[in-house]
Design a protein around this motif. Structure first.
Motif, mmCIF file in Angstrom:
data_model
loop_
_atom_site.group_PDB
_atom_site.id
_atom_site.type_symbol
_atom_site.label_atom_id
_atom_site.label_comp_id
_atom_site.label_asym_id
_atom_site.label_seq_id
_atom_site.Cartn_x
_atom_site.Cartn_y
_atom_site.Cartn_z
ATOM 1 N N ILE A 1 0.850 -1.187 0.000
ATOM 2 C CA ILE A 1 0.000 0.000 0.000
ATOM 3 C C ILE A 1 0.887 1.239 0.000
ATOM 4 O O ILE A 1 2.062 1.171 0.357
ATOM 5 N N LEU A 2 0.333 2.365 -0.409
ATOM 6 C CA LEU A 2 1.005 3.648 -0.340
ATOM 7 C C LEU A 2 0.341 4.468 0.757
ATOM 8 O O LEU A 2 -0.880 4.481 0.881
ATOM 9 N N ILE A 3 1.173 5.168 1.532
ATOM 10 C CA ILE A 3 0.679 5.987 2.633
ATOM 11 C C ILE A 3 1.169 7.411 2.423
ATOM 12 O O ILE A 3 2.369 7.643 2.291
ATOM 13 N N SER A 4 0.243 8.360 2.390
ATOM 14 C CA SER A 4 0.587 9.767 2.274
ATOM 15 C C SER A 4 0.734 10.333 3.679
ATOM 16 O O SER A 4 -0.177 10.214 4.511
ATOM 17 N N HIS A 5 1.894 10.949 3.959
ATOM 18 C CA HIS A 5 2.158 11.536 5.272
ATOM 19 C C HIS A 5 2.828 12.882 5.047
ATOM 20 O O HIS A 5 3.982 12.953 4.630
ATOM 21 N N GLY A 6 2.081 13.943 5.273
ATOM 22 C CA GLY A 6 2.607 15.272 4.984
ATOM 23 C C GLY A 6 2.838 15.412 3.490
ATOM 24 O O GLY A 6 1.948 15.138 2.690
ATOM 25 N N ASP A 7 4.045 15.789 3.117
ATOM 26 C CA ASP A 7 4.389 15.940 1.703
ATOM 27 C C ASP A 7 5.041 14.689 1.124
ATOM 28 O O ASP A 7 5.463 14.697 -0.034
ATOM 29 N N ALA A 8 5.163 13.624 1.910
ATOM 30 C CA ALA A 8 5.869 12.419 1.473
ATOM 31 C C ALA A 8 4.905 11.262 1.229
ATOM 32 O O ALA A 8 3.829 11.196 1.820
ATOM 33 N N ILE A 9 5.323 10.362 0.342
ATOM 34 C CA ILE A 9 4.586 9.119 0.082
ATOM 35 C C ILE A 9 5.458 7.965 0.566
ATOM 36 O O ILE A 9 6.645 7.877 0.222
ATOM 37 N N TYR A 10 4.880 7.106 1.385
ATOM 38 C CA TYR A 10 5.578 5.940 1.901
ATOM 39 C C TYR A 10 4.957 4.685 1.307
ATOM 40 O O TYR A 10 3.765 4.655 1.003
ATOM 41 N N ARG A 11 5.765 3.641 1.167
ATOM 42 C CA ARG A 11 5.303 2.354 0.659
ATOM 43 C C ARG A 11 5.441 1.329 1.778
ATOM 44 O O ARG A 11 6.517 1.177 2.348
ATOM 45 N N MET A 12 4.353 0.660 2.118
ATOM 46 C CA MET A 12 4.388 -0.398 3.117
ATOM 47 C C MET A 12 4.105 -1.720 2.427
ATOM 48 O O MET A 12 3.142 -1.834 1.666
ATOM 49 N N LYS A 13 4.964 -2.693 2.688
ATOM 50 C CA LYS A 13 4.850 -4.003 2.051
ATOM 51 C C LYS A 13 4.790 -5.103 3.093
ATOM 52 O O LYS A 13 5.378 -4.972 4.166
ATOM 53 N N ILE A 14 4.091 -6.179 2.756
ATOM 54 C CA ILE A 14 4.105 -7.398 3.555
ATOM 55 C C ILE A 14 5.103 -8.338 2.888
ATOM 56 O O ILE A 14 4.978 -8.642 1.696
#
Length: 57
Positions: A34-47
């Motif tokens: 999934i992609l997570i938007s946090h402030g001005d950044a995009i994070y990718r979380m993977k299993i």
């Protein structure tokens, strides 16, 4: 140690009573990433194949 012993730790700590618990299956909905938007950044979380979570910026 049994729950009736005076030294027993409480089942739920006070800090955890105020924190929200979100199941990973609710976030991922059958996907492995999934992609997570946090402030001005995009994070990718993977299993991972081992079932662990990895968070990358």
């Amino acid at each position: 140690m049994t729950p009736n012993e005076p030294d027993a730790a409480p089942a739920v700590s006070p800090a955890s009573q105020t924190q929200r618990l979100v199941e990973s299956r609710e976030l991922f909905r059958g996907e492995n990433e999934i992609l997570i938007s946090h402030g001005d950044a995009i994070y990718r979380m993977k299993i991972t194949r081992q079932g662990k979570l990895i968070l990358n910026k």
